[in-house]
Design a protein around this motif. Structure first.
Motif, short mmCIF file in Angstrom:
data_model
loop_
_atom_site.label_atom_id
_atom_site.label_comp_id
_atom_site.label_asym_id
_atom_site.label_seq_id
_atom_site.Cartn_x
_atom_site.Cartn_y
_atom_site.Cartn_z
N PHE A 133 0.83 -1.21 0.00
CA PHE A 133 0.00 0.00 0.00
C PHE A 133 0.87 1.26 0.00
N ALA A 134 2.02 1.22 0.66
CA ALA A 134 2.95 2.34 0.60
C ALA A 134 3.48 2.51 -0.82
N THR A 142 2.61 15.52 2.63
CA THR A 142 1.43 16.24 3.11
C THR A 142 0.40 15.18 3.50
N PRO A 143 -0.51 15.52 4.41
CA PRO A 143 -1.40 14.47 4.93
C PRO A 143 -2.46 13.95 3.95
N LEU A 144 -3.02 14.79 3.11
CA LEU A 144 -4.18 14.38 2.32
C LEU A 144 -3.95 13.15 1.44
N VAL A 166 -5.30 7.53 0.49
CA VAL A 166 -4.89 6.17 0.12
C VAL A 166 -5.23 5.21 1.27
N GLY A 167 -4.97 5.62 2.50
CA GLY A 167 -5.31 4.78 3.64
C GLY A 167 -6.78 4.41 3.66
N ILE A 168 -7.64 5.38 3.45
CA ILE A 168 -9.08 5.11 3.42
C ILE A 168 -9.42 4.21 2.24
N PHE A 189 -4.34 3.82 9.44
CA PHE A 189 -3.24 3.40 8.57
C PHE A 189 -2.82 4.56 7.67
N GLY A 190 -3.77 5.30 7.12
CA GLY A 190 -3.46 6.46 6.28
C GLY A 190 -2.70 7.53 7.05
N ILE A 191 -3.12 7.77 8.28
CA ILE A 191 -2.39 8.72 9.13
C ILE A 191 -0.98 8.18 9.37
N GLY A 192 -0.88 6.87 9.56
CA GLY A 192 0.43 6.23 9.73
C GLY A 192 1.31 6.39 8.49
N LEU A 193 0.70 6.30 7.30
CA LEU A 193 1.47 6.54 6.08
C LEU A 193 2.09 7.93 6.10
N TYR A 194 1.29 8.91 6.50
CA TYR A 194 1.79 10.29 6.55
C TYR A 194 2.89 10.44 7.61
N LEU A 195 2.64 9.92 8.82
CA LEU A 195 3.63 10.05 9.90
C LEU A 195 4.93 9.33 9.55
N ALA A 196 4.81 8.15 8.97
CA ALA A 196 6.01 7.40 8.58
C ALA A 196 6.75 8.13 7.46
#
Length: 166
Positions: free
Chosen positions: A84-85, A101-103, A108-110, A150-157
């Motif tokens: 997914f990443a 950026t978060p969006l 993608v997470g959603i 998970f999407g928030i995690g993608l951004y934080l990572a």
């Protein structure tokens, strides 16, 4: 570092990091609210039946156990997070990964909720979007929250990786 290596390294770090955030979320729900997370052994059992040509189950919990199903399930879980990443970086490119950026990450997470709704849950015998479970609406909401996290995690990572690999 060449771009292909950089892309691969970022995908790996972002995928593993986002999956870890999702796992921390699940652990928090378990400890605070008593919500049991997905049993990764069942994912391993599902994948373990692939070489036998079995992709769909009436009830995955009643399917024949597979040796090493729990580690296989965890490995599959993290491999999917990395995939997914790769999807995220394939859509956004290295420029986004260098200055995330978060969006895009949250979107993608959603969107990844389609995988359990249309693939995993039906294959486990739970129906499309958990329609055969005792409380489909609750299962769907939990999936939505987990994939949003998970999407928030993608951004934080991605943020952390941008600091590690400037």
């Amino acid at each position: 570092m060449n771009q292909a290596l950089e892309m691969g390294l970022r995908i790996l770090l972002i995928g593993v990091g986002a999956t870890m955030v999702q796992d921390l979320w699940s652990e928090l729900l378990k400890r605070v609210f008593g919500v049991m997370p997905l049993n990764w052994a069942m994912v391993g059992r599902w994948v373990g039946h692939f070489p036998r040509g079995r992709f769909m189950h009436e009830n995955i919990a009643k399917a024949e156990a597979v040796p090493g199903e729990r580690p296989l399930g965890w490995l599959t879980h993290y491999a999917i997070g990395i995939a997914f990443a790769a999807l995220l970086l394939g859509l956004t490119g290295l420029d986004w990964a260098r200055q995330p950026t978060p969006l895009p990450a949250v979107m993608v997470g959603i969107a990844t909720i389609l995988a359990p709704f249309l693939v995993m849950q039906p294959a486990f015998g739970m129906g499309i979007a958990a329609s055969r479970t005792p409380a489909p609406a609750i299962a769907r909401l939990r999936s939505l929250l987990t994939h949003t996290v998970f999407g928030i995690g993608l951004y934080l990572a991605a943020l952390l990786t941008a600091r590690l690999l400037p």
